[in-house]
Write an enzyme that holds these catalytic residues in place. Structure first.
Site, PDB file in Angstrom:
ATOM      1  N   GLU A 136       3.848   4.019  -0.553  1.00  0.00           N
ATOM      2  CA  GLU A 136       4.718   4.545  -1.510  1.00  0.00           C
ATOM      3  C   GLU A 136       5.731   5.581  -0.962  1.00  0.00           C
ATOM      4  OE1 GLU A 136       2.552   5.636  -4.838  1.00  0.00           O
ATOM      5  OE2 GLU A 136       1.194   3.760  -5.054  1.00  0.00           O
ATOM      6  N   TRP A 165       8.719   0.429   1.736  1.00  0.00           N
ATOM      7  CA  TRP A 165       8.625  -0.218   2.892  1.00  0.00           C
ATOM      8  C   TRP A 165       7.692  -1.215   3.291  1.00  0.00           C
ATOM      9  CZ3 TRP A 165      11.785   2.281   5.953  1.00  0.00           C
ATOM     10  CH2 TRP A 165      12.430   3.491   5.541  1.00  0.00           C
ATOM     11  N   GLY A 174      21.202  -0.250  33.398  1.00  0.00           N
ATOM     12  CA  GLY A 174      22.430   0.572  33.084  1.00  0.00           C
ATOM     13  C   GLY A 174      23.156   0.557  31.950  1.00  0.00           C
ATOM     14  N   LEU A 202       0.971  -1.264   0.003  1.00  0.00           N
ATOM     15  CA  LEU A 202       0.074   0.007   0.069  1.00  0.00           C
ATOM     16  C   LEU A 202       0.934   1.422   0.080  1.00  0.00           C
ATOM     17  CD1 LEU A 202      -3.037   1.422   0.207  1.00  0.00           C
ATOM     18  CD2 LEU A 202      -2.609   1.255   2.580  1.00  0.00           C
ATOM     19  N   THR A 227       7.190  -5.159   3.602  1.00  0.00           N
ATOM     20  CA  THR A 227       7.765  -6.538   4.200  1.00  0.00           C
ATOM     21  C   THR A 227       7.748  -7.440   3.367  1.00  0.00           C
ATOM     22  OG1 THR A 227       6.946  -5.808   6.330  1.00  0.00           O
ATOM     23  CG2 THR A 227       7.584  -7.895   6.159  1.00  0.00           C
ATOM     24  N   GLU A 277       2.008  -0.112  10.020  1.00  0.00           N
ATOM     25  CA  GLU A 277       0.527   0.092   9.787  1.00  0.00           C
ATOM     26  C   GLU A 277      -0.200   0.973  10.531  1.00  0.00           C
ATOM     27  OE1 GLU A 277      -1.130  -3.790  10.155  1.00  0.00           O
ATOM     28  OE2 GLU A 277       0.578  -4.760   9.692  1.00  0.00           O
TER      29      GLU A 277
END
Length: 380
Positions: A127, A156, A339, A125, A158, A363
């Protein structure tokens, strides 16, 4: 609703937990530092039904529900957020889109391979210039006889490089008009469909994120999912369910960070006492435990509504928003508990810290979730 996991959900969680400890945990930092995308791990999970959790058995899936799906994502993500993210994207986006909107012929064509991880799925979806502004996407699909010609770039994504099949939303109308997009399924190897740049990410480095490029890519009309112009509406419904996945991913990461901090605080001594005995540390642990429990309940509410076939737009956005922010907060506090050691790669919390941030972005950003929630509460 019942807040106690049933026997099946517990069994599924145990299977996922044992798999993660045996097959994922020994390699977590190696995969992270080299950005290796371990395809063989997903193939192995496919044999256990974890890559087709929600797919009915008639299509080769596990035929399980959202409670089991939530349990799997959380258990995997407690060990490695990258692997949890890829399992979530494969299940809830690509596979679920075909399951939700495909014809019987389309389901039989693609679901058996996806549900068993013979094929990995991608979902496109976003761009380069349109993230949340999906109505202005530039990737187009133009009808040419019985074919559609796709041009543009999705970013982007996956599994954008390694995915065997992609569900892609393309613009088929004018920008910013109602009903201007349509969904298509594109198989890897189709001429004109190639992978672009793989992203070099802060966290989630073992989950492949890459561009998908379409250059006069021709596909048959039989690869269209649903009606022409219905793509954006479909995508929003898929994202409603997908947000349950990211909430589960977030809580899994938060639990992993919390459990590491809890154990370390009882083993690390200062002034001849475990640091857990100091209020400054014990209060951090109390906050973590409380906020994780609250996020868990939001997810359970979503799963319950989803199982009943009820709308989860508001509840999914709430769960995703809250759980993702809590993941970041918990991981941050876990580093503080450790720490100086928490700032090194010799201990696990620095990776939880890096992985968690994606949950507030992917998402739909936290800001978009608040927009969705506000819209729902103001108009209902």
């Amino acid at each position: 609703m019942n807040f106690q996991a049933d026997e099946l959900t517990n069994q599924v969680a145990q299977t996922a937990r044992e798999f993660a400890l045996q097959h994922i945990k020994p390699h977590v930092m190696e995969w992270d530092e080299t950005q290796v995308f371990p395809i063989e791990v997903f193939k192995a999970m496919g044999k256990l039904g974890m890559m087709g959790v929600l797919v009915p058995q008639q299509y080769g899936g596990a035929g399980l529900g959202y409670f089991e799906y939530n349990a799997i994502i959380q258990e995997i993500s407690k060990v490695c957020g990258s692997i949890g993210l890829s399992v979530a994207a494969h299940n809830s986006l690509c596979t679920n889109h075909i399951l939700s909107f495909g014809t019987e012929v389309q389901k039989k064509q693609w679901l058996p391979k996806l549900a068993t991880a013979e094929w990995l799925g991608a979902w496109g979806l976003t761009e380069p210039n349109t993230g949340s502004d999906a109505g202005n996407m530039r990737t187009t699909a133009v009808k040419d006889g019985d074919l559609w010609v796709l041009n543009g770039t999705k970013s982007w994504i996956t599994h954008g490089k390694s995915g065997d099949v992609a569900v892609v939303i393309c613009r088929t109308g004018e920008p910013r008009t109602s009903g201007n997009s349509t969904t298509f399924v594109v198989e890897r190897g189709t001429p004109g469909f190639t992978a672009g740049k793989k992203e070099n990410k802060l966290g989630m480095r073992a989950s492949e994120t890459a561009e998908m490029i379409f250059d006069n890519c021709r596909i048959p009309d039989s690869n269209r999912l649903g009606e022409v112009g219905d793509g954006f509406r479909q995508a929003m419904k898929i994202l409603d369910g997908g947000r349950i996945s990211i909430a589960a991913l977030s809580v899994g990461i938060a639990k992993g960070a919390y459990e590491a901090a809890l154990q370390y605080s009882q083993e690390r001594y200062q002034f001849d006492k475990p640091i857990a005995s100091f209020q400054g540390i014990s209060f951090k642990l109390a906050d973590m435990a409380t906020e994780i429990a609250a996020a868990d309940l939001l997810i359970w509410q979503c799963c319950d509504r989803k199982q009943r076939g009820e709308k989860v737009t508001k509840e999914g956005a709430m769960a995703k928003y809250y759980a993702s922010e809590i993941a970041v907060k918990t991981a941050n506090e876990a580093v503080q508990v450790f720490g100086g050691y928490g700032y090194t790669k010799d201990f696990p919390v620095e990776k939880y810290y890096r992985d968690a941030k994606l949950c507030t972005i992917g998402e739909g950003t936290s800001e978009i979730q608040k927009l969705v929630i506000a819209r729902e509460v103001l108009h209902n």
